[in-house]
Scaffold this active site. Sequence first.
Site, PDB file in Angstrom:
ATOM      1  N   HIS A 262     -44.033   0.008 -25.476  1.00 45.83           N
ATOM      2  CA  HIS A 262     -42.865   0.533 -26.186  1.00 45.83           C
ATOM      3  C   HIS A 262     -41.586  -0.133 -25.659  1.00 45.83           C
ATOM      4  CE1 HIS A 262     -40.597   3.825 -28.238  1.00 45.83           C
ATOM      5  NE2 HIS A 262     -39.709   3.541 -27.289  1.00 45.83           N
ATOM      6  N   GLU A 263     -41.411  -0.071 -24.334  1.00 43.54           N
ATOM      7  CA  GLU A 263     -40.178  -0.635 -23.753  1.00 43.54           C
ATOM      8  C   GLU A 263     -40.167  -2.163 -23.881  1.00 43.54           C
ATOM      9  OE1 GLU A 263     -37.950   1.463 -23.342  1.00 43.54           O
ATOM     10  OE2 GLU A 263     -39.157   3.285 -23.137  1.00 43.54           O
ATOM     11  N   GLU A 292     -35.752   1.169 -32.386  1.00 41.76           N
ATOM     12  CA  GLU A 292     -36.989   1.931 -32.229  1.00 41.76           C
ATOM     13  C   GLU A 292     -38.104   1.360 -33.108  1.00 41.76           C
ATOM     14  OE1 GLU A 292     -37.072   3.885 -29.805  1.00 41.76           O
ATOM     15  OE2 GLU A 292     -38.870   5.100 -30.098  1.00 41.76           O
TER      16      GLU A 292
HETATM   17 ZN    ZN Z   1     -37.630   3.737 -27.612  1.00 42.51          ZN
END
Ligand code: ZN
Length: 500
Positions: A262-263, A292
């Site tokens: 995710h990061e 995102e």
């Molecule tokens: Zn995020």
Amino acid sequence: MDAYDELLIRLKDIDLVSQIGGLLGWDQEVLMPPKAAALRAEQLSWISKTGHEKLTNPRIGELLEQLEQRDDLNQVQMGNLRLTRDSYRKATKLPTAFVAEMAMHKSKSQISWAEARSKNDFSIFRDDLVKMVEMSRKKADYLGYEGVRYDALLDLYESGLTVSKVDPLFAGLRENVAPLVKKVIENGKKPDMSWVHENTWSKEGQEGLSQSISEAIGFDFQAGRRDASTHPFCGGPNPDDVRWTTRYDETDPFGSLYGSMHETGHGLYEQGRPRNLDFQPAGSANGLGVHESQSRLWENQIGRSKEFCEWSLPLWKKYFPKQMEGVSAENLWRSVNFVEPSLIRVEADEATYNLHIMIRYEIEKKLIAGEIEVDDLPDAWDNMYQEFLGISAPNRTLGVLQDIHWSFGAFGYFPTYTLGNLYSAQLLNAAKKELPNHDQLIKNGNFTPLLEWMRKNVHSRGSIIEPSALIEEATGSPPSPDDFVKYLQDKMQYLYELTS
Ligand code: ZN
């Protein structure tokens, strides 16, 4: 000097101040000794005040007025003008003393949140949160709004977002996703999770796996780093220095890996920003929803696909040879897609995740409107988890204290997570049309074509045009929940062998 050149010089100055603030913030989360907290609060308050003074300098207003008369500006120049006008408008509405006070309070209340969370005691955080909510309401009033007060805060994270736009979005997801989750829980063929729970997963092994996968999908560790922190995040000042964090739990190897992916997705976006627009607003990432979309793309759409599990199995076996004995790619794939209503948002599966966001959104909406107060929060939280997910937290740490966001006044931030999920499905569908052998590429661990598609259509476009226009430019259609809903339905149908 040309007015546009003068504006760019001033914008560079503002950007540098904010970059330094970003580094101090990273240090506070990752390395800073506890006794430095009060000093750091002073430093960050000074940074915030200085940035605000530079941005609200009346000369910026004069330059904007001059430049807005011109009709010879290109798309990038117009982007810079639009973005500067927007931040100038927002900043001039906030008194400098208020900005400094809020920054000072942010640092203080992050510390009390962390202590409350580790001691499972909401009362430690209560007073700081009360002040933060009051300041956030005041901030919304300073900024102004047409509909409801919360609109002013939503607009800070995704330009133009309002309650009237978010409400139907969540209603749509609730109609389609909530029944799907129910079906999976009641009738789905459950994956065998015993191999996960019966083993322990060393921190060293998890670090090795996260590092290898982040490198493989294209994060440049010569221009960034990975660390551990209580709340995972991605920050850093510039594409040459992008820093992300994760956290480790020896009973669960998925949290750190998927947190890392995710990061890494956020980090890839930062590293792919257009370098000819360094220090310019048009060169920055395009709002939190698009940000995102990039983290969700790698974490879920790619990271939880069957092809990715086939490719990554040998890496799992390299770092955890004993634990992975007899585990097939099929087992791995089913296990990483385990759907179950759970308490912690950042560890929630793809299917239930947006319900966690919806709960926070509903609470924030009422809190900012003054329909509920801080003392009502712990119960409101537990009641909504019971209503929407059918579960209640056994303590505050796993309930209302789990997220850092409210401690720094980021009301209005959560809905961008759901926007990101919707955008990610839409973007991947568009990319696949140009990459017909996409599944095979992922199976081979060749992530470059997909990353390049994102570089070309998303990253390199910075903030030149507005987020919704960017999604339409990249995919051919305006933002919509349809691709995400379809993706989730197809996947759950296949994975959980649901009879429709
Ligand atoms: Zn995020």
